[in-house]
Structures are given as structure tokens and as C-alpha cells.
Design an enzyme around this catalytic site. Structure first.
Site: not given
Length: 469
Positions: A46, A200
Site C-alpha cells: 500500500h 500490479d
């Protein structure tokens, strides 16, 4: 660097996966196929949407698209999407109008939206490369995904990247630059309803087999494949599933998107506390980021003209100082109300909501700026330390071997502690799996993926171990 074209499956998959993957590919009779892998995040949880470095790794589980291209015709073109698991993913069809622009309803949880996202990104890239390009040709697409949806291994980014590649190929582009592909995929995937970062997509496009990936986002997107050190004993990453499913789209207002808002507001509040000029716009999902704050602070208060050029050691020292500043200047454990934030940054609540909470609404009475900033700066330090360990000369003795594994594992354990206690994106099932892994002999264990799962709703835990399971 271009996205490579592979001629054999052995160039894509490890030897132990070739038999089952060959059978899988042979079942898809088509014009051509596009492929993108899922990922596991080794460390850097994160912090990509705050524009700090991360270290993910591609995995064998992937998304495979078999594509048949329609003849080029006047008028709207049509996309037919079919999944090999039609009970879970219903077949969908939609038209691409003459303008070439498709609408994505971010309020609807539709698997076809992720193809549309890839289509949107590819269309943008094609328009940059071909001035007269307007709309994509039509296609029939059969999707086969082995990355579990909602399982923390980035099924969405793998699907978006594979979709963008398929659209590029269908429209006559055989050579696609990796960086360009990732950059458009990062932005276009946000159209589905989640203000995600760029880890990602990077992990789905840049990696080489057998390597980790060190991804940086400033001053521009870059990725470096990092070989694991040669050890005296085997190095094994075990991915375990808790069977508690995460849904970033549905829980976004109180989980993922809320965290993006919180770290963005933390950057703005810090900027005002230290009397900085307006933060420059950057690649963060909401236009400013904690990394942007750090660089601006160092330039305006410490006289560092270009903070991107400082040594890794000096950068770590900066981060450690920022951790202390969070502790000193953001004392409220209970969080900050909209009114308090408005007073600090000198901006009306309505203006703050319009800029940072309108596109994807969030639900919160208080925003935990202290905890979120503390996690981001602390995790950024752990990434740099992890990278130092991977880059150091390989151990020469059993003692050095063990010490290296213990050091890597401790950093992963610290990440899990921070995710559980400070960023609050773990859950009891993940915590239990991590504890079981450590009790069984793993050097480190932590969640991977977004987190935020409930006991009713697979989730992935990453175990760093030299023990066979």
C-alpha cells in the site's frame, strides 16, 4: 523495452508447469493469444499509490486471452467476451461506437469492465501512435484466468494488461513498449472504481522469470529485475490462501479508496504544517502524494535541488526523520474530522470533497492521517532495507545464510504488523495464517494484496520460508 513475443511455452512457464499449461493453451483455437501473469508482493504494501518503491514478483498463475479479430467494417465494432467459467463470469457483448470511446460504469461490478479498461488504455496509446486512429476493430475473445479473483494476486491488473495487449495486436501493432503499456494500464484501470497504484500492472509486464522486480514511480516509472542471492539452502516462497475473499470494488468507500484519500490528505496537511508552497501535481491517483510532499519538503526546507538524486542511505534517513515528524505533528490517534482538515489546509470542506472524494466516494467521519502516514514512511524504509539485503554479496557460510534469511523475514513480519495495527488492512484469518507459518518455521510471513476481508467473504498470505510444506 518492448513487450516480448514468445514462441514456446518454455519461455513463459517453469518446467514443472509446462505439461498442464500446454494442454490449456491447446484448448484455445484462435487467431492469436495474449498472456499476463498475476503477482505476489514481496514487500511494499500500500505504498505504490504514494509513489514509493515496491518489490513484487510475477507468478505462474495468469490470464490468457484467445482472440479472433473481426474484419474491419464501417460503423460500430463489436466485442464478444466469453469465459471458460461461464457460471461465474457470464458472457458479455458490447459495441464500440464510431468515436472509439467506451463507457465504464464504475458502480457495477462487471468482469467485462476490466476488458473495457484495457481497451480504453490501448485506444489511448494507439491514438498517440497513429493520428488517424479512432476505434478498435471488433473481436471475439475467450478468457481463461488462473489468478483467483479477489485473492490478492492481482487478477484485475493481469486481465487489464492482457486486454490492452490483445487490442494493440488486433489493431496491427506487434511491438508494444512495456513502459507505455504499464502507464496506460495504471490510469485506465482506475476507471473500474478503485484508485489503485502502479505496482500490479508493473509486475504483470516487466518481470523476468525467476526474478523479483524493484519498481520506482518517480521521477518516472522504471523497473529493475533483481535476482535472488545464491543461498546455501533453497529459497522458497509459499503462497497460502485463507479462502476469505476480498472485493476492492465493493468495499472501496471504507477501505481501499478511503486509504488513498487518507494518505493524500496527510500529504496536504503536512505541506501546510511545514509552510510549503502548493504541492506539485504528480502521478498519484488524486494528484498529490506523500512522496511528492517528501521531495518538496527536502527541496524547500533542506535545500536539496533534486531529491531523486540523493543516495539510498540519505533517503532512508529522510524517511526516518519523517516518521518522527508524523509522531510529533500528527498526534491525534482518533483521526481528524473534515472540519479539522479544512482548518489546517485552509480549504472549504466542499472543495476538499470535490477534489478528493467525488469521483469515488468514501465513507468516514474521521481520517486517520497519523497511522496512514506512519505506515507509508515505515514501509518505504523496509523496502529499501530489503533491497539492500538482496543486493549484498551472497552469504558464504551457514551462519551468514541464516542471518540473511532472518533479516529478510523480520522485515516481512514488520510489514504484517504494520498492516494489522497501523494501516488496518489485515484480518483475523490472515493474522492466524501468518502466526501458523512462523510457528512452522518460516522466517517471515505477511499478507499480500489489498487486504480488508471479512469472515464471510480467497485471500492470500505470503510465506517466506526455506522449509518444504
Amino acid at each position: 523495452m518492448e513487450v516480448p513475443t514468445k514462441t514456446t511455452l518454455s519461455e513463459i512457464y517453469p518446467e514443472d508447469a509446462l505439461k498442464r499449461q500446454t494442454k490449456r493453451w491447446q484448448t484455445l483455437v484462435t487467431t492469436f493469444e495474449e498472456w499476463s501473469p498475476g503477482r505476489v508482493n514481496i514487500i511494499g504494501e500500500h505504498i505504490d499509490y504514494s509513489l514509493f518503491e515496491v518489490i513484487p514478483m510475477a507468478i505462474t498463475a495468469d490470464v490468457l486471452l484467445a482472440v479472433s479479430v473481426h474484419p474491419l467494417e464501417e460503423g460500430p465494432s463489436t466485442i464478444h467476451l466469453t469465459n471458460i467459467n461461464p457460471q461465474k463470469f457470464e458472457s458479455k457483448s458490447f459495441d464500440i461506437p464510431d468515436t472509439g470511446d467506451v463507457h465504464i460504469d464504475s458502480s457495477a461490478l462487471e468482469w467485462s469492465n476490466y476488458f473495457k479498461s484495457g481497451l480504453m488504455g490501448a485506444t489511448e496509446l494507439l491514438r498517440k501512435k497513429q493520428k488517424d486512429f479512432k476505434q478498435s476493430v471488433g473481436m471475439d475473445i475467450l478468457a481463461d484466468g488462473k489468478v483467483p479473483s479477489g485473492g490478492g494476486l492481482s487478477s484485475s491488473a493481469a486481465f487489464v494488461c492482457a486486454s490492452a495487449l490483445a487490442v494493440m495486436k488486433a489493431n496491427g501493432v506487434d511491438e508494444v513498449d512495456k513502459k507505455e503499456l504499464v502507464e496506460v494500464a495504471i490510469v485506465s484501470e482506475r476507471a473500474v472504481g478503485v484508485n489503485s497504484g502502479g505496482m500490479d500492472q508493473s509486475a504483470s509486464v516487466f518481470p523476468l522469470q525467476g526474478s523479483a522486480l524493484y519498481v520506482s514511480f518517480v521521477p518516472e516509472l522504471s523497473a529493475k529485475n533483481v535476482a535472488f542471492p545464491e543461498l546455501k539452502s533453497p529459497l522458497t516462497f509459499v503462497i497460502a490462501q485463507s479462502f476469505v475473499q476480498a472485493d476492492k470494488h465493493t468495499t472501496g468507500p471504507v477501505c481501499y479508496n478511503l486509504r488513498v484519500v487518507e494518505v493524500t490528505l496527510a500529504a496536504l496537511v503536512f505541506s501546510k504544517i511545514f509552510g510549503l508552497k502548493e504541492l506539485p501535481s504528480d502521478a498519484g491517483p488524486l494528484g498529490v502524494s506523500l512522496r511528492g510532499f517528501q521531495d518538496s519538503y527536502m527541496q524547500q526546507k533542506e535545500g536539496i535541488h533534486d531529491n531523486h538524486t540523493v543516495s539510498k542511505s540519505d533517503f532512508q534517513d529522510q524517511l526516518q526523520d519523517l516518521v518522527q515528524k508524523v509522531d510529533q505533528y500528527l498526534p491525534q490517534e482518533e483521526g481528524y474530522t473534515r472540519q479539522q482538515i479544512s482548518e489546517i489546509i485552509g480549504e472549504d470542506i466542499s472543495s476538499i470533497e470535490e477534489k478528493y472524494m467525488k469521483k469515488f466516494p468514501v465513507r468516514a467521519e474521521r481520517f486517520k492521517l497519523r497511522q496512514r502516514a506512519m505506515h507509508v514512511f515505515g514501509e518505504a524504509i523496509r523496502v529499501l532495507r530489503f533491497m539492500e539485503l538482496l543486493s549484498a554479496p551472497p552469504p558464504q557460510t551457514e551462519k551468514e545464510n541464516t542471518e540473511l534469511l532472518q533479516a529478510l523475514g523480520e522485515l516481512m513480519n514488520d510489514t504484517q504488523d504494520s498492516c494489522r495495527d497501523i494501516y488496518e488492512n489485515s484480518c483475523s484469518e490472515l493474522d492466524e495464517l501468518c502466526n501458523l507459518a512462523r510457528a512452522a518455521g518460516s522466517y517471515g510471513s505477511r499478507l499480500t494484496g489489498a487486504g480488508w476481508v471479512s469472515v464471510r467473504t480467497p485471500k492470500i498470505v505470503e510465506l517466506f520460508s526455506t522449509n518444504e510444506c
